[in-house]
Design a protein around this motif. Structure first.
Motif, mmCIF file in Angstrom:
data_model
loop_
_atom_site.group_PDB
_atom_site.id
_atom_site.type_symbol
_atom_site.label_atom_id
_atom_site.label_comp_id
_atom_site.label_asym_id
_atom_site.label_seq_id
_atom_site.Cartn_x
_atom_site.Cartn_y
_atom_site.Cartn_z
ATOM 1 N N UNK A 18 -3.903 -0.623 -12.039
ATOM 2 C CA UNK A 18 -4.874 0.421 -12.313
ATOM 3 C C UNK A 18 -6.172 0.178 -11.548
ATOM 4 N N UNK A 19 -6.813 1.282 -11.124
ATOM 5 C CA UNK A 19 -8.099 1.265 -10.418
ATOM 6 C C UNK A 19 -8.021 0.717 -8.998
ATOM 7 N N UNK A 20 -6.819 0.566 -8.461
ATOM 8 C CA UNK A 20 -6.664 0.132 -7.078
ATOM 9 C C UNK A 20 -5.920 1.208 -6.299
ATOM 10 N N UNK A 21 -6.246 1.357 -5.020
ATOM 11 C CA UNK A 21 -5.595 2.340 -4.159
ATOM 12 C C UNK A 21 -5.134 1.663 -2.884
ATOM 13 N N UNK A 22 -4.352 2.409 -2.083
ATOM 14 C CA UNK A 22 -3.895 1.848 -0.813
ATOM 15 C C UNK A 22 -5.068 1.579 0.112
ATOM 16 N N UNK A 23 -6.168 2.298 -0.081
ATOM 17 C CA UNK A 23 -7.348 2.072 0.764
ATOM 18 C C UNK A 23 -7.895 0.660 0.593
ATOM 19 N N UNK A 24 -7.664 0.085 -0.587
ATOM 20 C CA UNK A 24 -8.129 -1.284 -0.821
ATOM 21 C C UNK A 24 -7.356 -2.307 -0.008
ATOM 22 N N UNK A 25 -6.202 -1.898 0.523
ATOM 23 C CA UNK A 25 -5.361 -2.822 1.276
ATOM 24 C C UNK A 25 -5.345 -2.492 2.767
ATOM 25 N N UNK A 26 -6.353 -1.774 3.230
ATOM 26 C CA UNK A 26 -6.479 -1.500 4.659
ATOM 27 C C UNK A 26 -7.117 -2.702 5.362
ATOM 28 N N UNK A 27 -6.659 -2.947 6.583
ATOM 29 C CA UNK A 27 -7.185 -4.095 7.341
ATOM 30 C C UNK A 27 -8.684 -3.945 7.550
ATOM 31 N N UNK A 28 -9.404 -5.052 7.352
ATOM 32 C CA UNK A 28 -10.856 -5.035 7.592
ATOM 33 C C UNK A 28 -11.364 -6.467 7.720
ATOM 34 N N UNK A 29 -12.409 -6.599 8.477
ATOM 35 C CA UNK A 29 -13.088 -7.893 8.642
ATOM 36 C C UNK A 29 -12.130 -8.995 9.079
ATOM 37 N N UNK A 170 -5.074 -11.103 -6.611
ATOM 38 C CA UNK A 170 -4.107 -10.020 -6.394
ATOM 39 C C UNK A 170 -4.707 -8.670 -6.776
ATOM 40 N N UNK A 171 -4.379 -7.584 -6.012
ATOM 41 C CA UNK A 171 -3.506 -7.556 -4.837
ATOM 42 C C UNK A 171 -4.247 -7.698 -3.516
ATOM 43 N N UNK A 172 -5.548 -7.991 -3.569
ATOM 44 C CA UNK A 172 -6.322 -8.110 -2.325
ATOM 45 C C UNK A 172 -6.072 -9.483 -1.724
ATOM 46 N N UNK A 173 -4.849 -9.673 -1.230
ATOM 47 C CA UNK A 173 -4.442 -10.936 -0.613
ATOM 48 C C UNK A 173 -3.966 -10.647 0.801
ATOM 49 N N UNK A 174 -4.646 -11.183 1.771
ATOM 50 C CA UNK A 174 -4.281 -10.939 3.164
ATOM 51 C C UNK A 174 -3.058 -11.764 3.539
ATOM 52 N N UNK A 175 -2.373 -11.350 4.592
ATOM 53 C CA UNK A 175 -1.187 -12.056 5.069
ATOM 54 C C UNK A 175 -1.509 -12.838 6.332
ATOM 55 N N UNK A 176 -0.660 -13.812 6.617
ATOM 56 C CA UNK A 176 -0.803 -14.600 7.840
ATOM 57 C C UNK A 176 0.474 -14.444 8.654
ATOM 58 N N UNK A 177 0.427 -14.710 9.968
ATOM 59 C CA UNK A 177 1.605 -14.476 10.822
ATOM 60 C C UNK A 177 2.874 -15.169 10.340
#
Length: 380
Positions: A18-29, A170-177
């Motif tokens: 709840x209260x999270x959108x796909x926009x929160x998981x867009x690449x940034x910084x 979670x879910x604002x967890x970035x990935x690595x190669x």
């Protein structure tokens, strides 16, 4: 209409808390996040896996089989008979006595000849020893490399030692190669298994294998675009930890190294039970079922992911039953074949089968390969 279905399928409330959108998981910084579009590459990679497998079996597994003296078995083919062939393809491979008598009258053959024709015809459809060895070699190679690579990806991560950290942030967890490629390769491999399942060796758990492959593909895909990546890497490495042992046991079995096969199978059984029936339900499933609720209310994605995990767990219980039964027979010396396989029917008592030189020439055969016997005196 299609756009409406698309929008509903990707509705944030289905896949995100709840209260999270796909926009929160867009690449940034400089931080990169998992996206569903990343998975498109897995389909061409799956086709690449099939090509690599073809050349691996041809130029690596086949010479290895020859080195281990694994030879093809020459089977007498059923002579052409349209009447019997039509019954075989449409009505069944095991005619009852009344059907044998009817087919005898229709084909002009004796009942004994009809039964012999069906034995030979069934044996024609059974995979050869060499085919099974090549398939096991390919899977062993992949699972071993995947397990080593998977451990390299997760062994230095804090959530490998403290599972509460799986959900930290979670879910604002970035990935690595390394996570990206681990996911893409694993998912591509399971796609390739699904594509080739019709031509691979079929066993009694064929339907369960299909369910397993589909559930695995769904789980890996969902865990990627819902950013369950930390949990996903743990689950994939856990599964790979025992699979290569099973495939190596098969390879030694087909080569006739029975003592080595038996010992590896016992190790596999122990690892399977510990990883699939202890660690997976009591550590991993506890991590995915309990810990997320400490951070956010349950949502559809939470129920979906854990439901698919439940399907896998049921399959593990199903296979554990056969594994434990086979392990017991290994120890007591009573196992004569893989219980998931259909035994090959032999007509050797009538002198109607020949064996292509060497290899399993003087040993009894089951399902196209020498029977397993703990009293076998071959030196390992």
């Amino acid at each position: 209409m299609l756009q409406t279905l698309y929008d509903y399928f990707w509705w944030e409330r289905l896949w995100l808390p709840v209260n999270l959108t796909w926009a929160d998981l867009e690449d940034r910084d400089g931080r990169v996040y998992a996206k569903a579009s990343d998975l498109y590459i897995t389909l061409p990679l799956a086709l690449l896996f099939l090509i690599v497998r073809y050349f691996f079996e041809l130029y690596v597994a086949t010479p290895l089989a020859a080195l281990l003296n694994i030879k093809e078995k020459t089977r007498l083919r059923a002579p052409p008979n349209p009447t019997l062939e039509h019954f075989y393809l449409t009505s069944g491979k095991q005619p009852k006595q009344a059907e044998v008598e009817l087919l005898s009258r229709q084909s002009g053959l004796s009942g004994r000849q009809v039964e012999r024709w069906f034995r030979r015809r069934r044996n024609q459809d059974r995979p050869s020893l060499l085919k099974k060895f090549r398939e096991a070699s390919w899977r062993f190679t992949f699972y071993l490399i995947a397990f080593i690579a998977g451990m390299a990806v997760i062994v230095d991560k804090p959530w490998f030692y403290d599972m509460k950290k799986v959900w930290e942030g979670y879910p604002i967890q970035s990935t690595i190669p390394s996570q990206y490629w681990y996911y893409m390769i694993e998912l591509s491999f399971y796609w390739s298994l699904l594509f080739s399942i019709a031509s691979d060796v079929k066993r009694k758990d064929f339907k369960e294998q299909i369910i397993h492959h589909v559930a695995t593909i769904i789980l890996i895909s969902f865990s990627w675009f819902a950013n369950y990546i930390r949990a996903g890497t743990l689950i994939m490495a856990l599964h790979d930890s025992s699979d290569y042992l099973l495939e190596s046991a098969k390879m030694f079995n087909y080569a006739g190294w029975k003592n080595t096969c038996n010992n590896i199978f016992i190790v596999f059984a122990i690892v399977f039970i510990i990883t699939r029936l202890v660690i997976l339900p009591f550590w991993i499933l506890h991590c995915t079922v309990v810990y997320p609720l400490e951070l956010y209310p349950a949502f559809f994605g939470y129920y979906f992911f854990n439901s698919m995990m439940g399907v896998l767990q049921l399959l593990h219980v199903f296979w554990a039953y056969f594994i434990l039964r086979m392990a017991h027979k290994f120890i007591t010396g009573k196992l004569v074949e893989d219980e998931r396989s259909d035994p090959e029917e032999t007509e050797s008592s009538e002198g109607e089968e020949a064996i292509a030189g060497g290899g399993a020439k003087s040993r009894p055969l089951a399902n196209g390969h020498p029977v397993i016997s703990n009293n076998h005196r071959k030196n390992d």
